[in-house]
Design a protein around this motif. Structure first.
Motif, PDB file in Angstrom:
ATOM      1  N   GLY A 196       0.802  -1.214   0.000  1.00 14.72           N
ATOM      2  CA  GLY A 196       0.000   0.000   0.000  1.00 14.72           C
ATOM      3  C   GLY A 196       0.832   1.260   0.000  1.00 14.72           C
ATOM      4  O   GLY A 196       0.526   2.231  -0.706  1.00 14.72           O
ATOM      5  N   HIS A 197       1.911   1.263   0.787  1.00 15.34           N
ATOM      6  CA  HIS A 197       2.772   2.442   0.852  1.00 15.34           C
ATOM      7  C   HIS A 197       3.474   2.688  -0.490  1.00 15.34           C
ATOM      8  O   HIS A 197       3.644   3.836  -0.911  1.00 15.34           O
ATOM      9  CB  HIS A 197       3.808   2.276   1.967  1.00 15.34           C
ATOM     10  N   LEU A 198       3.888   1.613  -1.149  1.00 17.89           N
ATOM     11  CA  LEU A 198       4.528   1.770  -2.461  1.00 17.89           C
ATOM     12  C   LEU A 198       3.551   2.328  -3.490  1.00 17.89           C
ATOM     13  O   LEU A 198       3.920   3.187  -4.313  1.00 17.89           O
ATOM     14  CB  LEU A 198       5.077   0.429  -2.945  1.00 17.89           C
ATOM     15  N   LEU A 199       2.323   1.859  -3.454  1.00 17.57           N
ATOM     16  CA  LEU A 199       1.323   2.352  -4.401  1.00 17.57           C
ATOM     17  C   LEU A 199       1.040   3.834  -4.165  1.00 17.57           C
ATOM     18  O   LEU A 199       0.934   4.623  -5.125  1.00 17.57           O
ATOM     19  CB  LEU A 199       0.047   1.533  -4.263  1.00 17.57           C
ATOM     20  N   LEU A 200       0.928   4.232  -2.897  1.00 16.79           N
ATOM     21  CA  LEU A 200       0.720   5.647  -2.587  1.00 16.79           C
ATOM     22  C   LEU A 200       1.908   6.495  -3.031  1.00 16.79           C
ATOM     23  O   LEU A 200       1.742   7.609  -3.543  1.00 16.79           O
ATOM     24  CB  LEU A 200       0.479   5.818  -1.083  1.00 16.79           C
ATOM     25  N   THR A 201       3.112   5.968  -2.845  1.00 20.97           N
ATOM     26  CA  THR A 201       4.313   6.707  -3.254  1.00 20.97           C
ATOM     27  C   THR A 201       4.398   6.846  -4.767  1.00 20.97           C
ATOM     28  O   THR A 201       4.727   7.915  -5.289  1.00 20.97           O
ATOM     29  CB  THR A 201       5.569   6.000  -2.722  1.00 20.97           C
ATOM     30  N   LEU A 202       4.097   5.755  -5.484  1.00 27.19           N
ATOM     31  CA  LEU A 202       4.144   5.795  -6.947  1.00 27.19           C
ATOM     32  C   LEU A 202       3.152   6.804  -7.509  1.00 27.19           C
ATOM     33  O   LEU A 202       3.474   7.593  -8.411  1.00 27.19           O
ATOM     34  CB  LEU A 202       3.857   4.407  -7.510  1.00 27.19           C
ATOM     35  N   LEU A 203       1.941   6.809  -6.987  1.00 30.29           N
ATOM     36  CA  LEU A 203       0.938   7.756  -7.474  1.00 30.29           C
ATOM     37  C   LEU A 203       1.290   9.185  -7.089  1.00 30.29           C
ATOM     38  O   LEU A 203       1.063  10.121  -7.861  1.00 30.29           O
ATOM     39  CB  LEU A 203      -0.438   7.380  -6.907  1.00 30.29           C
ATOM     40  N   GLY A 204       1.854   9.356  -5.898  1.00 28.44           N
ATOM     41  CA  GLY A 204       2.209  10.701  -5.460  1.00 28.44           C
ATOM     42  C   GLY A 204       3.314  11.320  -6.280  1.00 28.44           C
ATOM     43  O   GLY A 204       3.357  12.547  -6.466  1.00 28.44           O
ATOM     44  N   GLN A 205       4.226  10.515  -6.810  1.00 24.98           N
ATOM     45  CA  GLN A 205       5.335  11.049  -7.595  1.00 24.98           C
ATOM     46  C   GLN A 205       4.911  11.528  -8.974  1.00 24.98           C
ATOM     47  O   GLN A 205       5.638  12.297  -9.617  1.00 24.98           O
ATOM     48  CB  GLN A 205       6.425   9.982  -7.746  1.00 24.98           C
ATOM     49  N   THR A 206       3.745  11.100  -9.445  1.00 29.07           N
ATOM     50  CA  THR A 206       3.281  11.521 -10.769  1.00 29.07           C
ATOM     51  C   THR A 206       2.477  12.815 -10.729  1.00 29.07           C
ATOM     52  O   THR A 206       2.082  13.333 -11.775  1.00 29.07           O
ATOM     53  CB  THR A 206       2.406  10.417 -11.393  1.00 29.07           C
ATOM     54  N   GLY A 207       2.211  13.329  -9.543  1.00 27.60           N
ATOM     55  CA  GLY A 207       1.345  14.501  -9.428  1.00 27.60           C
ATOM     56  C   GLY A 207       1.904  15.760 -10.061  1.00 27.60           C
ATOM     57  O   GLY A 207       1.161  16.581 -10.606  1.00 27.60           O
ATOM     58  N   SER A 208       3.208  15.947 -10.027  1.00 29.31           N
ATOM     59  CA  SER A 208       3.803  17.181 -10.545  1.00 29.31           C
ATOM     60  C   SER A 208       3.737  17.293 -12.063  1.00 29.31           C
ATOM     61  O   SER A 208       3.854  18.390 -12.611  1.00 29.31           O
ATOM     62  CB  SER A 208       5.263  17.277 -10.094  1.00 29.31           C
ATOM     63  N   SER A 209       3.531  16.192 -12.754  1.00 26.49           N
ATOM     64  CA  SER A 209       3.519  16.211 -14.225  1.00 26.49           C
ATOM     65  C   SER A 209       2.125  16.089 -14.812  1.00 26.49           C
ATOM     66  O   SER A 209       1.982  15.898 -16.026  1.00 26.49           O
ATOM     67  CB  SER A 209       4.390  15.072 -14.757  1.00 26.49           C
ATOM     68  N   LEU A 210       1.081  16.192 -13.991  1.00 23.25           N
ATOM     69  CA  LEU A 210      -0.285  16.036 -14.461  1.00 23.25           C
ATOM     70  C   LEU A 210      -0.997  17.379 -14.561  1.00 23.25           C
ATOM     71  O   LEU A 210      -0.585  18.365 -13.929  1.00 23.25           O
ATOM     72  CB  LEU A 210      -1.060  15.108 -13.521  1.00 23.25           C
TER      73      LEU A 210
END
Length: 225
Positions: A169-183
């Motif tokens: 769960g923590h990895l999934l949250l981290t992966l999604l959070g890292q894409t926020g700046s490019s959306l």
């Protein structure tokens, strides 16, 4: 900057080569004691009711025993794991239960104690437990091997199950959070909504996994009587 994705779980606060992130395990000592001298709140009543229900369930699983207070160990184990799982959902707080070393430290001594108690005090019962009832004679040697292996890997499965669920769960949250700046703004709003939903899922996983760890430990202890 992270060197790899799993570095979010690495202890990063050090002093004299001592990892101070592990202090998060003892934060409960600062938060819980106030419950003993403040007026009981609704949250306190809810917590006491939940622990009472767990006590009754663990007592039913363990069965009648001459020793009193057997369920206190498993209720405390549930509380410790639940507290650390929930703490890991807060930003900048180290998730201790995502580390195999922490979970093995909880599972291995419990399993070893149960095995020693069972083989010393109930040796015949432990031998008969290796062969399920109704097993054909020709399959008994294979069943003994299978049951022995399943008993040996129990602490590992307990620890790995908790570790894997906390990491996923923590990895999934981290992966999604890292894409926020490019959306774009619209996709960022959808990302925020998905993060909130995933956080709610992680909250449920934190409660369920602490319950599963405690209930399986209780079942293992009931088998050595």
């Amino acid at each position: 900057m992270m060197t790899n994705l799993f570095s979010v779980f690495d202890p990063s606060t050090t002093l004299f080569k001592i990892n101070f992130n592990w202090i998060s395990v003892s934060l409960g000592m600062l938060i819980m004691p106030h419950l003993f001298w403040f007026m009981p709140s609704r949250m306190m009543f809810l917590w006491n009711n939940m622990l009472t229900m767990l006590h009754k369930e663990f007592k039913m699983l363990i069965g009648p025993t001459p020793q009193q207070g057997n369920t206190a160990l498993f209720v405390t184990l549930f509380s410790l794991i639940l507290f650390n799982n929930l703490l890991g959902l807060f930003p900048y707080i180290f998730t201790s239960t995502s580390h195999l070393s922490m979970n093995l430290t909880l599972a291995l001594p419990l399993w070893l104690t149960f095995m020693l108690y069972g083989w010393i005090n109930n040796t015949q019962h432990m031998f008969t437990h290796l062969v399920p009832q109704g097993t054909p004679s020709i399959l008994m040697p294979f069943m003994v091997c299978i049951e022995t292996i399943s008993n040996i890997i129990r602490p590992g499965t307990l620890a790995v199950r908790l570790t894997a669920n906390m990491i996923a769960g923590h990895l999934l949250l981290t992966l999604l959070g890292q894409t926020g700046s490019s959306l774009s703004v619209t996709l960022t709003s959808l990302l925020l909504l998905s993060q909130i939903l995933l956080l709610m899922l992680e909250l449920a996983v934190a409660i369920i996994q602490s319950y599963v760890f405690a209930i399986l430990s209780t079942l293992y202890s009931s088998e050595v009587k």
